[in-house]
Structures are given as C-alpha cells and as structure tokens.
Design a protein around this motif. Structure first.
Motif, PDB file in Angstrom:
ATOM      1  N   PRO A 193       0.794  -1.235   0.000  1.00 47.61           N
ATOM      2  CA  PRO A 193       0.000   0.000   0.000  1.00 47.61           C
ATOM      3  C   PRO A 193       0.829   1.289   0.000  1.00 47.61           C
ATOM      4  CG  PRO A 193      -0.044  -1.022   2.166  1.00 47.61           C
ATOM      5  CD  PRO A 193       0.682  -1.970   1.261  1.00 47.61           C
ATOM      6  N   ASP A 194       2.141   1.191   0.126  1.00 45.49           N
ATOM      7  CA  ASP A 194       2.933   2.414   0.254  1.00 45.49           C
ATOM      8  C   ASP A 194       3.938   2.602  -0.876  1.00 45.49           C
ATOM      9  OD1 ASP A 194       4.477   0.288   0.853  1.00 45.49           O
ATOM     10  OD2 ASP A 194       5.276   1.071   2.738  1.00 45.49           O
ATOM     11  N   ASN A 195       3.736   1.881  -1.960  1.00 50.90           N
ATOM     12  CA  ASN A 195       4.732   1.954  -3.031  1.00 50.90           C
ATOM     13  C   ASN A 195       4.068   2.167  -4.389  1.00 50.90           C
ATOM     14  OD1 ASN A 195       6.859   1.637  -4.822  1.00 50.90           O
ATOM     15  ND2 ASN A 195       6.760  -0.602  -4.730  1.00 50.90           N
ATOM     16  N   PRO A 196       3.756   3.403  -4.752  1.00 51.59           N
ATOM     17  CA  PRO A 196       3.107   3.629  -6.047  1.00 51.59           C
ATOM     18  C   PRO A 196       3.972   3.224  -7.234  1.00 51.59           C
ATOM     19  CG  PRO A 196       3.581   5.722  -4.937  1.00 51.59           C
ATOM     20  CD  PRO A 196       3.896   4.631  -3.962  1.00 51.59           C
ATOM     21  N   LEU A 197       5.279   3.151  -7.043  1.00 50.34           N
ATOM     22  CA  LEU A 197       6.152   2.807  -8.167  1.00 50.34           C
ATOM     23  C   LEU A 197       6.007   1.365  -8.628  1.00 50.34           C
ATOM     24  CD1 LEU A 197       9.697   4.336  -7.731  1.00 50.34           C
ATOM     25  CD2 LEU A 197       7.926   4.916  -9.363  1.00 50.34           C
ATOM     26  N   GLN A 198       5.366   0.517  -7.818  1.00 47.96           N
ATOM     27  CA  GLN A 198       5.241  -0.888  -8.219  1.00 47.96           C
ATOM     28  C   GLN A 198       4.535  -1.036  -9.569  1.00 47.96           C
ATOM     29  OE1 GLN A 198       3.230  -2.365  -4.772  1.00 47.96           O
ATOM     30  NE2 GLN A 198       1.694  -0.763  -4.906  1.00 47.96           N
ATOM     31  N   GLY A 199       3.606  -0.141  -9.850  1.00 48.32           N
ATOM     32  CA  GLY A 199       2.956  -0.131 -11.158  1.00 48.32           C
ATOM     33  C   GLY A 199       3.199   1.224 -11.784  1.00 48.32           C
ATOM     34  N   LEU A 200       4.011   1.282 -12.798  1.00 43.43           N
ATOM     35  CA  LEU A 200       4.480   2.571 -13.295  1.00 43.43           C
ATOM     36  C   LEU A 200       4.057   2.780 -14.738  1.00 43.43           C
ATOM     37  CD1 LEU A 200       6.264   5.060 -12.716  1.00 43.43           C
ATOM     38  CD2 LEU A 200       8.194   3.740 -13.592  1.00 43.43           C
ATOM     39  N   SER A 201       3.237   3.814 -14.955  1.00 42.42           N
ATOM     40  CA  SER A 201       2.922   4.227 -16.329  1.00 42.42           C
ATOM     41  C   SER A 201       3.903   5.313 -16.710  1.00 42.42           C
ATOM     42  CB  SER A 201       1.517   4.810 -16.428  1.00 42.42           C
ATOM     43  OG  SER A 201       0.557   3.964 -15.891  1.00 42.42           O
ATOM     44  N   ILE A 202       4.634   5.093 -17.795  1.00 42.45           N
ATOM     45  CA  ILE A 202       5.544   6.135 -18.258  1.00 42.45           C
ATOM     46  C   ILE A 202       4.877   6.821 -19.433  1.00 42.45           C
ATOM     47  CG2 ILE A 202       7.844   6.641 -19.124  1.00 42.45           C
ATOM     48  CD1 ILE A 202       8.850   4.177 -17.754  1.00 42.45           C
ATOM     49  N   GLY A 203       4.608   8.104 -19.274  1.00 43.11           N
ATOM     50  CA  GLY A 203       3.837   8.824 -20.268  1.00 43.11           C
ATOM     51  C   GLY A 203       2.932   9.779 -19.543  1.00 43.11           C
ATOM     52  N   GLY A 204       1.935  10.298 -20.219  1.00 42.71           N
ATOM     53  CA  GLY A 204       1.139  11.359 -19.628  1.00 42.71           C
ATOM     54  C   GLY A 204       0.164  10.932 -18.554  1.00 42.71           C
ATOM     55  N   ALA A 205      -0.285   9.709 -18.586  1.00 39.99           N
ATOM     56  CA  ALA A 205      -1.418   9.371 -17.720  1.00 39.99           C
ATOM     57  C   ALA A 205      -1.354   7.923 -17.273  1.00 39.99           C
ATOM     58  CB  ALA A 205      -2.718   9.614 -18.465  1.00 39.99           C
ATOM     59  N   LEU A 206      -2.192   7.612 -16.315  1.00 41.91           N
ATOM     60  CA  LEU A 206      -2.273   6.243 -15.834  1.00 41.91           C
ATOM     61  C   LEU A 206      -2.717   5.322 -16.968  1.00 41.91           C
ATOM     62  CD1 LEU A 206      -2.314   4.148 -13.539  1.00 41.91           C
ATOM     63  CD2 LEU A 206      -4.669   4.816 -13.095  1.00 41.91           C
ATOM     64  N   SER A 207      -1.990   4.249 -17.170  1.00 37.39           N
ATOM     65  CA  SER A 207      -2.321   3.316 -18.232  1.00 37.39           C
ATOM     66  C   SER A 207      -3.382   2.332 -17.732  1.00 37.39           C
ATOM     67  CB  SER A 207      -1.041   2.589 -18.637  1.00 37.39           C
ATOM     68  OG  SER A 207      -1.334   1.615 -19.586  1.00 37.39           O
ATOM     69  N   PRO A 208      -4.480   2.181 -18.440  1.00 34.87           N
ATOM     70  CA  PRO A 208      -5.577   1.346 -17.931  1.00 34.87           C
ATOM     71  C   PRO A 208      -5.179  -0.060 -17.476  1.00 34.87           C
ATOM     72  CG  PRO A 208      -6.321   2.598 -19.810  1.00 34.87           C
ATOM     73  CD  PRO A 208      -4.841   2.850 -19.691  1.00 34.87           C
ATOM     74  N   PRO A 209      -4.318  -0.803 -18.174  1.00 35.72           N
ATOM     75  CA  PRO A 209      -3.994  -2.150 -17.679  1.00 35.72           C
ATOM     76  C   PRO A 209      -3.423  -2.144 -16.257  1.00 35.72           C
ATOM     77  CG  PRO A 209      -3.150  -1.871 -19.909  1.00 35.72           C
ATOM     78  CD  PRO A 209      -3.641  -0.522 -19.454  1.00 35.72           C
ATOM     79  N   LEU A 210      -2.884  -1.018 -15.828  1.00 34.46           N
ATOM     80  CA  LEU A 210      -2.280  -0.937 -14.493  1.00 34.46           C
ATOM     81  C   LEU A 210      -3.271  -0.493 -13.422  1.00 34.46           C
ATOM     82  CD1 LEU A 210       1.176   0.682 -15.316  1.00 34.46           C
ATOM     83  CD2 LEU A 210       0.799  -1.595 -14.380  1.00 34.46           C
ATOM     84  N   ALA A 211      -4.473  -0.159 -13.792  1.00 36.74           N
ATOM     85  CA  ALA A 211      -5.443   0.330 -12.808  1.00 36.74           C
ATOM     86  C   ALA A 211      -5.708  -0.764 -11.774  1.00 36.74           C
ATOM     87  CB  ALA A 211      -6.736   0.737 -13.500  1.00 36.74           C
ATOM     88  N   ALA A 212      -5.378  -0.465 -10.533  1.00 35.74           N
ATOM     89  CA  ALA A 212      -5.516  -1.439  -9.460  1.00 35.74           C
ATOM     90  C   ALA A 212      -6.672  -1.044  -8.554  1.00 35.74           C
ATOM     91  CB  ALA A 212      -4.222  -1.504  -8.655  1.00 35.74           C
ATOM     92  N   ALA A 213      -7.137  -1.991  -7.776  1.00 30.21           N
ATOM     93  CA  ALA A 213      -8.233  -1.693  -6.859  1.00 30.21           C
ATOM     94  C   ALA A 213      -7.724  -1.410  -5.458  1.00 30.21           C
ATOM     95  CB  ALA A 213      -9.222  -2.851  -6.845  1.00 30.21           C
ATOM     96  N   LYS A 214      -6.672  -2.053  -5.061  1.00 26.14           N
ATOM     97  CA  LYS A 214      -6.259  -1.982  -3.650  1.00 26.14           C
ATOM     98  C   LYS A 214      -4.950  -1.228  -3.417  1.00 26.14           C
ATOM     99  CE  LYS A 214      -8.324  -6.519  -2.935  1.00 26.14           C
ATOM    100  NZ  LYS A 214      -7.954  -7.918  -3.108  1.00 26.14           N
ATOM    101  N   VAL A 215      -4.047  -1.291  -4.358  1.00 29.96           N
ATOM    102  CA  VAL A 215      -2.725  -0.705  -4.104  1.00 29.96           C
ATOM    103  C   VAL A 215      -2.484   0.493  -5.020  1.00 29.96           C
ATOM    104  CG1 VAL A 215      -1.792  -2.917  -3.353  1.00 29.96           C
ATOM    105  CG2 VAL A 215      -1.582  -2.228  -5.749  1.00 29.96           C
ATOM    106  N   PRO A 216      -1.649   1.432  -4.599  1.00 30.37           N
ATOM    107  CA  PRO A 216      -1.373   2.594  -5.448  1.00 30.37           C
ATOM    108  C   PRO A 216      -0.436   2.254  -6.604  1.00 30.37           C
ATOM    109  CG  PRO A 216      -0.082   2.737  -3.435  1.00 30.37           C
ATOM    110  CD  PRO A 216      -0.950   1.523  -3.288  1.00 30.37           C
TER     111      PRO A 216
END
Lengths: 460, 452
Positions: A193-216
């Motif tokens: 819960p404290d590591n947003p870098l675990q799923g990283l979209s490089i580019g302008g916006a959050l990439s949909p495949p990385l959209a998570a429900a529980k973790v940042p």
C-alpha cells in the motif's frame, strides 16, 4: 503521402512542446542544493538504500521526510521480476509486420500494400515469412531466440469497436464492466500500500492495464522531472510545502471524487520522495546508445532501465510505442515510421538491460492494437489502408523468453464471416502464461475463468 | 422556451454559496470574485436561468489575450494559440454555459488536430460547436457530419462508393448517437458507410485539405438496409436514422447527464429526461435546466474538475484575463487536457483526470497563475503572523472558495510550523511571506479545490 507525414510531424511537435514545457520548470526546488555527486548512479543509490545514504544526504538540506521515504520505498524486499508492457496504439497490421512474402493469396489480398518478397529480413523460424523491412531490430532479437511471436492473438467473436475490444485486452477479460486492469489486479495480489512505483505508467497518464483496486500505482513523464516548487517560497518553507502535500492527501472521506483527489495527492507526495535521487537533470546515463528521436520513447526506455538499475521497486510498467497503427489510410508510410523507431528502441532497451545485468529480471510484452485491440482486415481498402479486423500480432521479448512462434500463422484463406483472420492464440492464455511462468502467481487470481484458456510455454 | 411539464424533481434544500459554487464550476468555469454569493442570493431558479438564458451576445471582461511578446493572440496562426484563444473565452465570457457546452461537444465529437493537422479547420469546428451549444443535437449531428475537420479526422472525405471507409459510420453510432453495441450490427456499420459516401476534398501542398464538397458521383446510390429499414439512403438519412433510433434518447440522456452529475440518473429521471428530449425535438436547453435544478446535482458526490476548467477557473477568480496566452497549452498538456487534442475519438476519460503525472501538471499551472502576484520579500509590507489570518487572506486571493475543515487544518498547520521554525524577527517576516505564497499554491492544488 504528405497528409500522414504531417500527422506524425504534428504529433512529434506536440510531444516536444510538452517536454519543453516540462523543462521550462525548475527542476530543483529553491533552497534544495544539488546533492553531492550529481549524476547519481546505481552504486550511489544502492549505498543509500543500504543505509549509508544517511551520511551522504545528512550534509544537505534535503527534507528529512522525503529522504526517509525515498530510501524506504526503494529498498523494500527482494528484487522482483518486472513485466514491461509496450502498447502500439491503433491495431497494427499483423500480416505487414510479419508477412508471408511469396504467398499468392497475400499478393491478392494486398494488391498495393504487399511488401516486395525480398525486402524484409527473413524470419528464422519459417522460410515463408519475413519481417517488415522497418523491423530489422526485432528480427535481430528474434534471431537470438529472445522473441516469442504471436502472429494472430485475439479471441473468438472479436468486437470490432476500438474501445470495447481495447478495454477487453486492458482488463484481461471480455467483460465491459470490469474496472481494474489485469496488471492492476496482479499488483493487488503482490503489491504493497505504500509503493506507487510498483505499477508505473511512463507517459502522460495512468495506463488502464495498471489500474488497481487496492494498491497505489504511479504515472510519470520522466524520472528526472518530478519535483514541486512554488513561486515566492524558499528556504525551509519549501520542505514544509512538500510535507503539507502529504497532510492534504491524508484525510479519509466517503466522497469518491474527493477521495481519489486525496489519494493522488498522497501518491504524488510519496513518489516525489522515491524519486529524490533522480531530481537532478542529467542523472540518467545509459551504458548503450538509444535511437535519437524527437519522440519520447527512446528516452523513456532509457530512463526505465536506469530506474530498474537503481533498484527502484518497480514490478509492472506500461508505456506507449511510437507511431499510430490505426492505418485506415496510407498505411505503408505510417507503419514503417512507427515500426522503425519502436523496434530500434526495444532493441536498445534489451541491450541496456543486458549491459546492466538486468536481462534475467525483465520481460517486455509488445501488444499492438494489432493483437491487443483487434487486428486489421485481411483485404486492403481503397485508401491504401486496412480497416479494423479481428486477430493481431504480439511479441514477448526477453533473455528468459522461449523464442518461438505461439499459435501459428493465421490462414489467409480461411477467414471469418467478416473477412478477418481467425485468431490462433487467446490473449487470456497469454496473460495466464505471463502470470504463472514469469510473475509466478496463479492466473486464476487475476484472469477471470483463467483455467479455460490454455497457456503456451513462454518462459525457458 | 419553457420546458414542458415533466415529472423531474427539483432540489428543495438550501441554495447557498456552496451550491452556487458547484453550479458555477459544473455549468461554467467557477465563480469570478463575488459571483458565487451574488448567484446564491438569487435562489435556485433564477441562478440556473442566469446560466441557461444568457445574453444573446458575448461580452468579454478585461484585457484581450496577448502572446508572450505582447501581440494579439490569433487562434489559427501558431501552435498553442488555439488553446489560449479558447481558454480566454472561458475565462472572460459572460456566457459560461455556452463555453462549457462547447467543451462538452468538443469531448463528445472528439476531433484532434493530431489527425486534422490544420488549426483553421479546428477553429471553424469550434465555432460550429459553439453555435449549437444550447441548441438542437439533431442539427448538430447534421452539421458535424459535414464539418471539414471531422471529414478529415474520421476519413469521411475518403469514403467512396468504390470502397467505403467505415471510420465515421462506426463512430457515428458507437460514440455519437447510440453507444457501443447498442442497436446496430456490423452489417449496419457497413451499410451506413455506404450511405455516407460522397464527401470529397483535395489536398494542396502548403494549404492542406481544401475544397470540401459532396460529389453525387462518388456516392453509392444503391439500396441499403439500415436498422432493418430499406431505402436508397444518403448521408442525411444516415444521420436521421441514428437520431430517430429508439435507443438514441437513452444514450443521449445518460451521456449528457454524466457531464454534470457523477452518478447515473435514477430510472424515473432517466425516463422523464428522455421524454423531454424527444418532446423538445432534440434541443438541449430545457434538459440542461432540468439537470441543473435536479436534487442529484446538489446532493450527490463531487466531481473532479477537468484540467481546463481548473485552469480557467483560477484565472476567472483572479479576473485579469489570460496573461501570456500562448504558454498555457504546454502546461495543460501536462495536466492531461490540451484543447483541440483529445486523446482519441472517444474524448477524454473523465474517470482518469488525476494521477501523479497530471497532478504535477496542475501544480505547475497553479504556479504559473500565481507567479505574477507572488509577494516579494524585498517590498512586502503588512505581513500577518497569525496562521488563521494568513490562511484567510490566502483564501481571499482565490475569492474565498469553500474548503473542508481537514484542508483548512492542514493549511493552518503549514503556516503555523513555518512561523514556529523562525527564531528571529527577520526570519519570521520572511517565513510569513513564504507561507502566504505557499498557501496560495497549496489551496489551488488541494483535493477540495480539484473537485466540485
């Protein structure tokens, strides 16, 4: 044709304008001097992660909170495997990327678009196939056995809408209501819960495949530009400003939009802490050369390799390839430009990982809308293009990848009732294979009904 | 002009500053200084009509937009001028709902200059959308189908009898009028493409696409079968059949509503709005009034402000126009919303405005808005040393927006810690100035201010 080239020029200009706007901003906050040893490398960072960093930073005026977070975030746990997802927007035309050079049916389907028989490098697994002439870099990696090819990946009863079908591939199921991405659900299982870098979209916006429900998870334009400063604020008040960002994001609320805004403010605060070592421009140096381009793809991949090399706790990454593959018109120019820079950049990225000793930890999934959204229709249209079809092409690249064709080449004769190729592999089976063989978790925890899709052998 | 009698409920709760702020942020671009209180004093009905029945002519308050070198900003002459030109309208207009609905249609018929590559055509389309801002959606569908920028964007000018290009036909149904997989088949897509054949244009080097026209000889005049009906349909029929499709009103109502209220309408409201829409012959004016009076608008949860609304709203609150009008496009791009460049034909994703990258873009925009007004430590007088008073004065800089208690507490904590850090009077004065500047920044990036 000039029209399509204009589009790319515009697109490149737009990207450049965005990058320049970013550069126009101060990269260092007033009051925060450059850390000693600017141009940080992996060793410096790992030293810090091991705890020695306190002494290095202790002599600076870095805010203590950001410093602690930067280390804590980066140093957690063993180094996990990484999946990088590269998306070719628009549905790349599979039988142009890997073309059946001498097949008369191909010539018939593509009277103007067919690529000359000997123009592209040979596909080492099959004498009848050749790579698109702009994809020589992919051909080179494939010849080394590092590319698994899925010439016709899809699902039965393909939905030809851009957005529904793309959504399916993003969520990993043919379910229009699913609101989490397949990689996001993977992170929900393994992430923290404290590591947003675990799923990283490089580019302008959050990439949909990385959209998570529980973790940042995080989205980032570049590792060397994530700083916050404010006009007319300096000295120790700059650190107070940043720490207040954390306070603004902390309270809970039942209002979903307000909650999402607070979550993002918190994540921005945490991410800024993790990226402190990259806050100085020029901190990224690559051991190999990348293509020189106005497009951000090569520098984004170079930055990603540097972040992985620095030990940042990244598990899944998403970024967009260069190019526009929705080639209704004037396909040859658009496809060649996109494929050239994208495959050259991917080759440089692989070489970079190999030079940094990371190649055993990283696998890259390249999904073109070609295979990801849908493919393109077998028969060309009258605009030197191809309309939306069903199955498309995909690749899995990496030193640990079993470099063989998966599913087989689609029949050019046995088309579906809409004149589209029939898929020879299912995208959910591919995801299942990546989850189980590479990321080492049960596919059933991520992909609905996973057991019903056979998993190909992807990893060696 | 008056809405027919409907069963649509009307909000009965208090209509104060907070409700007026929400109305102004969702139906416009936030309050100018004092505007929220003035609107609240009018009561709900009159407040809504202030927006929905604006003066017939635009008047723009304050200075006309200039570029960084002080030259007047012409929308079509350079990259970024288009964005600044429209942003200026949003900031200075006396008809905010007209601009807001123009923005709604820009998202609905999302056309990007990445594909069109001719700023002039984009500006022309923008004027078209503005003409239909509070008007007939049916009229808009007919107009947008012939619009040059749209013909280029979705390959309509290449759609000919010889080989139909399905791009426009598919999006006409999927994104503009019916919704994905609702009431049409792949066969309908192909037959609609045939009906839509006949538009042409020429490409001239240095000029771009030009000479847009309809050529009957390029039209496929044969019989078609669309939505189960047969006929020698042409492009007007293609538009009409979509608008008259039994599943169009439900699509239209759900989508229009979603621009203003985050949760879907209840079943009775949905039905009543559909009846109103058809009864009003596809005009949107009465529907907007019904939505802006609806209890769900005021009682429901908040919405994240679009980046351009956030930017325009800050400049509107300050009330000095749009300085350096050519510089806002780059920053708003980082925030995820460059006008005239939506990400694709589906428009911007309203569920994903905020992430760590776009948040940093918004931070930069706030900095750019406040930078000209930053309190200068060399000349500042009248500094405050009470955290509460500092927060109140920093809020007044923005027209005193309503913020949650938690946010106010965090802001006061920032000021209090900054003042406590200072050990002598010189440092105390300095930190008070830094704190006030910092508060202006923090207020406008606070989660409360990002939502309405």
């Amino acid at each position: 044709m000039t029209h399509c080239c204009d589009e790319f020029a515009r697109s490149a200009l737009l990207h450049r304008a965005a990058a320049q706007a970013g550069q126009g901003l101060p990269s260092i906050e007033p009051g925060m001097p450059l850390p000693a040893g600017t141009g940080l490398d992996r060793q410096t960072f790992l030293l810090r992660a091991a705890g020695v960093a306190f002494s290095v930073y202790g002599a600076t005026k870095l805010p203590l909170a950001a410093f602690e977070e930067g280390i804590a975030g980066a140093a957690v746990g063993p180094r996990s495997r990484v999946l990088v997802s590269v998306f070719l927007a628009g549905g790349a035309d599979s039988i142009s990327v890997l073309y059946p050079a001498a097949d008369p049916t191909y010539q018939k389907l593509r009277p103007t678009l067919a690529i000359p028989e000997s123009a592209g490098p040979p596909f080492t697994e099959s004498p009848v196939l050749r790579w698109h002439p702009a994809a020589t870099s992919l051909a080179a990696l494939h010849a080394e056995g590092k590319v698994a090819t899925l010439p016709a990946v899809g699902y039965t009863k393909a939905n030809q809408s851009h957005f529904t079908s793309r959504h399916y591939y993003e969520v990993g199921a043919t379910d229009a209501r699913l609101r989490t991405g397949w990689l996001g659900r993977y992170l929900d299982v393994v992430g923290t819960p404290d590591n947003p870098l675990q799923g990283l979209s490089i580019g302008g916006a959050l990439s949909p495949p990385l959209a998570a429900a529980k973790v940042p998870v995080a989205a980032l334009s570049g590792a060397d530009s994530y700083t916050f400063s404010a006009p007319g604020v300096s000295g120790d008040m700059s650190s107070r400003l940043l720490e207040t960002l954390g306070a603004l994001g902390a309270p809970t609320t039942a209002d979903p939009a307000l909650a999402s805004a607070r979550r993002v403010v918190s994540q921005a605060h945490a991410l800024r802490g993790q990226l402190v070592p990259f806050a100085a421009r020029g901190a990224i140096t690559s051991p190999v050369g990348y293509p020189v381009s106005r497009d951000a793809l090569p520098s984004r991949l170079a930055g990603l390799a540097a972040m992985l090399g620095a030990g940042l706790p990244i598990r899944a990454v998403s970024l967009n390839a260069f190019g526009q593959y929705d080639t209704h018109n004037d396909q040859p120019e658009a496809l060649a430009a996109g494929l050239q820079l994208t495959s050259d950049s991917l080759l440089a990225f692989q070489r970079d990982l190999e030079a940094r000793g990371l190649a055993d930890r990283v696998v890259t999934l390249v999904w073109s809308d070609v295979w990801s959204e849908f493919g393109r229709r077998a028969k060309e249209n009258a605009s030197r293009g191809t309309d939306h079809g069903a199955a498309g092409i995909g690749f899995v690249i990496g030193s640990r990848v079993r470099g063989q064709v998966i599913g087989g080449y689609p029949s050019l004769i046995d088309l579906d009732e809409n004149g589209n190729f029939k898929p020879t592999a299912d995208f959910r089976g591919l995801y299942g294979a990546l989850l189980e063989q590479w990321l080492d978790i049960d596919a059933g925890a991520v992909i609905p009904d996973a057991a019903s899709f056979p998993r190909p052998q992807l990893v060696r | 002009m008056f809405a027919m009698k409907t069963l649509l409920p009307v909000y009965q709760g208090p209509f104060g500053r907070a409700q007026a702020e929400r109305l102004l942020w969702r139906a416009g671009f936030g309050p100018a200084k004092g505007e929220a209180d003035a609107l609240a004093a009018k009561g709900l009905q009159a407040a809504v009509r202030t927006l929905t029945r604006p003066p017939s002519v635009d008047t723009f308050a304050g200075p006309d937009p200039k570029d960084s070198r002080g030259h007047p900003l012409a929308p079509a002459d350079a990259s970024g001028h288009d964005h600044g030109w429209w942003l200026d309208k949003m900031v200075r207009t006396n008809r905010p709902l007209v601009e807001r609905m123009t923005l709604v249609w820009h998202d609905w018929f999302a056309t990007s200059n990445v594909g069109v590559a001719q700023q002039r055509l984009m500006i022309d389309q923008n004027e078209l959308l503005r003409r239909f801002s509070l008007g007939s959606f049916k009229g808009l569908i007919f107009a947008i189908t012939q619009d040059p920028a749209m013909l280029v964007w979705l390959s309509g000018y290449k759609n000919e009898q010889r080989a139909p290009n399905e791009n426009y036909a598919r999006e006409l149904m999927e994104l503009f009028t019916l919704g994905a997989s609702r009431g049409y088949t792949e066969l309908d897509v192909r037959e609609q493409s045939r009906a839509l054949t006949g538009f042409r244009a020429d490409f001239r080097r240095g000029l771009g696409w030009t000479n847009f026209r309809y050529e009957p000889t390029k039209h496929d005049s044969g019989a078609k079968r669309i939505f189960g009906k047969s006929g020698r349909f042409e492009w007007k029929d293609a538009c009409r059949l979509c608008i008259e499709h039994p599943l169009h009103p439900s699509f239209f109502v759900t989508k229009l509503w979603s621009y203003f209220v985050p949760s879907p309408p209840d079943a009775a409201t949905q039905k009543a709005l559909e009846r109103l829409y058809v009864g009003e012959r596809y005009r949107v004016h009465a529907m907007l009034e019904a939505i802006f009076r609806h209890p769900a608008f005021y009682e429901g949860p908040s919405m994240v402000k679009q980046p351009i609304v956030h930017t325009a709203g800050m400049l509107r609150a300050i009330g000095q126009g749009v300085p350096r009008g050519d510089t806002w496009a780059g920053r708003d791009t980082l925030s995820g919303q460059r006008l005239f460049y939506p990400p694709d034909v589906a428009g911007w994703d309203d569920q994903r405005w905020l992430d760590t990258a776009t948040f940093r873009g918004r931070w930069s925009t706030v900095s750019a808005v406040i930078q000209p007004f930053a309190i200068d430590a060399r000349t500042a007088v009248d500094q405050l040393y009470d955290p509460k008073a500092l927060v109140t004065r920093a809020l007044a800089f923005w027209g005193s927006p309503s913020l949650s208690n938690e946010t106010i507490e965090a802001l006061r904590g920032f000021a209090a810690r900054g003042l406590a850090d200072a050990k002598d009077s010189t440092k105390k004065r300095l930190n008070s100035i830094y704190a006030e500047n910092g508060l202006r920044q923090l207020i406008a990036v606070s989660p409360d201010y990002l939502t309405a």
